[in-house]
Design an enzyme around this catalytic site. Sequence first.
Site, PDB file in Angstrom:
ATOM      1  N   ASP A  93      43.195  27.425  43.393  1.00 28.17           N
ATOM      2  CA  ASP A  93      44.025  28.518  43.889  1.00 28.17           C
ATOM      3  C   ASP A  93      44.388  28.297  45.356  1.00 28.17           C
ATOM      4  O   ASP A  93      43.509  28.196  46.209  1.00 28.17           O
ATOM      5  CB  ASP A  93      43.281  29.856  43.761  1.00 28.17           C
ATOM      6  CG  ASP A  93      43.167  30.303  42.309  1.00 28.17           C
ATOM      7  OD1 ASP A  93      44.185  30.240  41.601  1.00 28.17           O
ATOM      8  OD2 ASP A  93      42.071  30.724  41.894  1.00 28.17           O
TER       9      ASP A  93
ATOM     10  N   HIS B 133      47.455  26.122  41.465  1.00 29.02           N
ATOM     11  CA  HIS B 133      48.103  27.429  41.337  1.00 29.02           C
ATOM     12  C   HIS B 133      48.505  27.916  42.722  1.00 29.02           C
ATOM     13  O   HIS B 133      47.651  28.283  43.530  1.00 29.02           O
ATOM     14  CB  HIS B 133      47.106  28.388  40.658  1.00 29.02           C
ATOM     15  CG  HIS B 133      47.594  29.793  40.545  1.00 29.02           C
ATOM     16  ND1 HIS B 133      46.752  30.833  40.226  1.00 29.02           N
ATOM     17  CD2 HIS B 133      48.824  30.347  40.692  1.00 29.02           C
ATOM     18  CE1 HIS B 133      47.438  31.952  40.193  1.00 29.02           C
ATOM     19  NE2 HIS B 133      48.693  31.687  40.472  1.00 29.02           N
TER      20      HIS B 133
ATOM     21  N   MET C  39      46.228  30.024  48.467  1.00 35.25           N
ATOM     22  CA  MET C  39      46.685  31.333  48.939  1.00 35.25           C
ATOM     23  C   MET C  39      47.086  31.247  50.403  1.00 35.25           C
ATOM     24  O   MET C  39      46.409  30.588  51.199  1.00 35.25           O
ATOM     25  CB  MET C  39      45.567  32.364  48.767  1.00 35.25           C
ATOM     26  CG  MET C  39      45.015  32.464  47.361  1.00 35.25           C
ATOM     27  SD  MET C  39      43.711  33.714  47.258  1.00 35.25           S
ATOM     28  CE  MET C  39      43.037  33.332  45.620  1.00 35.25           C
TER      29      MET C  39
ATOM     30  N   GLY D  89      36.150  37.586  41.188  1.00 34.31           N
ATOM     31  CA  GLY D  89      35.146  38.572  40.799  1.00 34.31           C
ATOM     32  C   GLY D  89      35.687  39.919  40.371  1.00 34.31           C
ATOM     33  O   GLY D  89      34.927  40.880  40.234  1.00 34.31           O
TER      34      GLY D  89
ATOM     35  N   HIS E  16      40.908  24.288  38.178  1.00 29.24           N
ATOM     36  CA  HIS E  16      41.949  25.208  38.635  1.00 29.24           C
ATOM     37  C   HIS E  16      41.759  25.433  40.128  1.00 29.24           C
ATOM     38  O   HIS E  16      40.677  25.809  40.576  1.00 29.24           O
ATOM     39  CB  HIS E  16      41.831  26.531  37.873  1.00 29.24           C
ATOM     40  CG  HIS E  16      42.948  27.486  38.130  1.00 29.24           C
ATOM     41  ND1 HIS E  16      44.151  27.418  37.463  1.00 29.24           N
ATOM     42  CD2 HIS E  16      43.043  28.540  38.981  1.00 29.24           C
ATOM     43  CE1 HIS E  16      44.939  28.388  37.881  1.00 29.24           C
ATOM     44  NE2 HIS E  16      44.287  29.089  38.820  1.00 29.24           N
TER      45      HIS E  16
ATOM     46  N   SER F  68      37.581  27.653  37.928  1.00 35.37           N
ATOM     47  CA  SER F  68      38.306  27.897  39.169  1.00 35.37           C
ATOM     48  C   SER F  68      37.429  27.529  40.357  1.00 35.37           C
ATOM     49  O   SER F  68      36.398  28.159  40.599  1.00 35.37           O
ATOM     50  CB  SER F  68      38.712  29.368  39.259  1.00 35.37           C
ATOM     51  OG  SER F  68      39.304  29.629  40.511  1.00 35.37           O
TER      52      SER F  68
ATOM     53  N   GLY G  19      44.302  37.201  44.585  1.00 40.58           N
ATOM     54  CA  GLY G  19      43.864  37.185  45.964  1.00 40.58           C
ATOM     55  C   GLY G  19      42.364  37.096  46.144  1.00 40.58           C
ATOM     56  O   GLY G  19      41.893  36.576  47.143  1.00 40.58           O
ATOM     57  N   PHE G  20      41.614  37.597  45.163  1.00 42.34           N
ATOM     58  CA  PHE G  20      40.158  37.600  45.287  1.00 42.34           C
ATOM     59  C   PHE G  20      39.516  37.328  43.930  1.00 42.34           C
ATOM     60  O   PHE G  20      40.026  37.749  42.892  1.00 42.34           O
ATOM     61  CB  PHE G  20      39.660  38.951  45.807  1.00 42.34           C
ATOM     62  CG  PHE G  20      40.168  39.296  47.174  1.00 42.34           C
ATOM     63  CD1 PHE G  20      39.507  38.845  48.311  1.00 42.34           C
ATOM     64  CD2 PHE G  20      41.318  40.049  47.334  1.00 42.34           C
ATOM     65  CE1 PHE G  20      39.983  39.144  49.572  1.00 42.34           C
ATOM     66  CE2 PHE G  20      41.800  40.357  48.592  1.00 42.34           C
ATOM     67  CZ  PHE G  20      41.130  39.900  49.716  1.00 42.34           C
TER      68      PHE G  20
ATOM     69  N   MET H 136      49.762  30.513  45.120  1.00 42.04           N
ATOM     70  CA  MET H 136      49.986  31.936  45.378  1.00 42.04           C
ATOM     71  C   MET H 136      50.549  32.052  46.792  1.00 42.04           C
ATOM     72  O   MET H 136      49.926  32.597  47.700  1.00 42.04           O
ATOM     73  CB  MET H 136      48.679  32.717  45.257  1.00 42.04           C
ATOM     74  CG  MET H 136      48.004  32.601  43.912  1.00 42.04           C
ATOM     75  SD  MET H 136      46.573  33.700  43.834  1.00 42.04           S
ATOM     76  CE  MET H 136      45.652  32.928  42.509  1.00 42.04           C
TER      77      MET H 136
ATOM     78  N   MET I  16      48.244  36.528  35.207  1.00 44.54           N
ATOM     79  CA  MET I  16      47.133  37.013  36.006  1.00 44.54           C
ATOM     80  C   MET I  16      46.584  38.274  35.348  1.00 44.54           C
ATOM     81  O   MET I  16      47.314  39.238  35.124  1.00 44.54           O
ATOM     82  CB  MET I  16      47.585  37.322  37.435  1.00 44.54           C
ATOM     83  CG  MET I  16      48.019  36.110  38.236  1.00 44.54           C
ATOM     84  SD  MET I  16      46.700  34.875  38.437  1.00 44.54           S
ATOM     85  CE  MET I  16      45.412  35.842  39.246  1.00 44.54           C
TER      86      MET I  16
ATOM     87  N   ASP J  11      44.193  34.021  33.766  1.00 46.55           N
ATOM     88  CA  ASP J  11      43.318  33.834  34.925  1.00 46.55           C
ATOM     89  C   ASP J  11      42.912  35.197  35.477  1.00 46.55           C
ATOM     90  O   ASP J  11      43.766  35.987  35.876  1.00 46.55           O
ATOM     91  CB  ASP J  11      44.068  33.036  35.998  1.00 46.55           C
ATOM     92  CG  ASP J  11      43.227  32.775  37.240  1.00 46.55           C
ATOM     93  OD1 ASP J  11      42.042  33.113  37.246  1.00 46.55           O
ATOM     94  OD2 ASP J  11      43.788  32.228  38.210  1.00 46.55           O
ATOM     95  N   GLY J  12      41.590  35.456  35.482  1.00 43.92           N
ATOM     96  CA  GLY J  12      41.084  36.669  36.101  1.00 43.92           C
ATOM     97  C   GLY J  12      40.141  37.445  35.207  1.00 43.92           C
ATOM     98  O   GLY J  12      40.522  37.882  34.122  1.00 43.92           O
ATOM     99  N   GLY J  13      38.897  37.566  35.620  1.00 50.53           N
ATOM    100  CA  GLY J  13      37.930  38.345  34.853  1.00 50.53           C
ATOM    101  C   GLY J  13      37.577  37.735  33.518  1.00 50.53           C
ATOM    102  O   GLY J  13      37.203  38.456  32.575  1.00 50.53           O
TER     103      GLY J  13
END
Length: 217
Positions: free
Chosen positions: A37, A68, A39, A147, A35, A10, A144-145, A70, A139, A177-179
């Site tokens: 993002d 992606h 936003m 980490g 990827h 990402s 939105g953020f 958002m 997700m 996507d995420g963590g």
Amino acid sequence: MKNKIKVAPSILSADFSHLHDEVKRVEKSKADAIHIDIMDGHFVPNLTMGPKIVSAINRSSEIFLDVHLMIYNPFDYIDKFVEAGADLITFHIEATEDIEDTINFIKKCGKKAGLAFNPETSFSLALKYIEMVDLVLFMSVHPGFGGQKFIPSVLEKIEMAKKLKDDMKLDLDIQVDGGIGKETALKCKKHGANFLVAGTYLFSLDDMKTGVDNLRL
């Protein structure tokens, strides 16, 4: 390869003061995509980048661009991201009532279409559209953020999507996507995901290729 695990770093986690170099790092890692993002500060509480950054990344590399969105009213922006070089455009089921029209427009533009789901959104909403898209994105953090920590409850939805994919014999990527790191990647793959997005984990490594290889294992 039918069961190949795809990995997309990402770019949100990159050093934007050296964006060209970071894109080249992704290329050298042999990742399957970048990827990106997008936003809008309304659908999610953050602002990132727009078509000009996507175009700059496209000029810097031949790698597959996984965009992606958002953003609210994604239909209104599809042509701009197609022109910028997007290969896959994923938008959120929560962000528009024009889901079918948006999917059809992406396809009409000759691009792959994906449908994304926030952690709280029921996967049952996808049933009407599942045969129309090339990818579903779950997700595993609140969008939105970067980490954030992985939300385990998403694993059940991944499993449901994998069962539907197999039962209907769909040519469908299941993306998360995420963590995402080594441990969470294993859990996602075990439940049926085949396309992993990772930002903080991959961009924190000196050798991104090792990280990409680890996620594919």
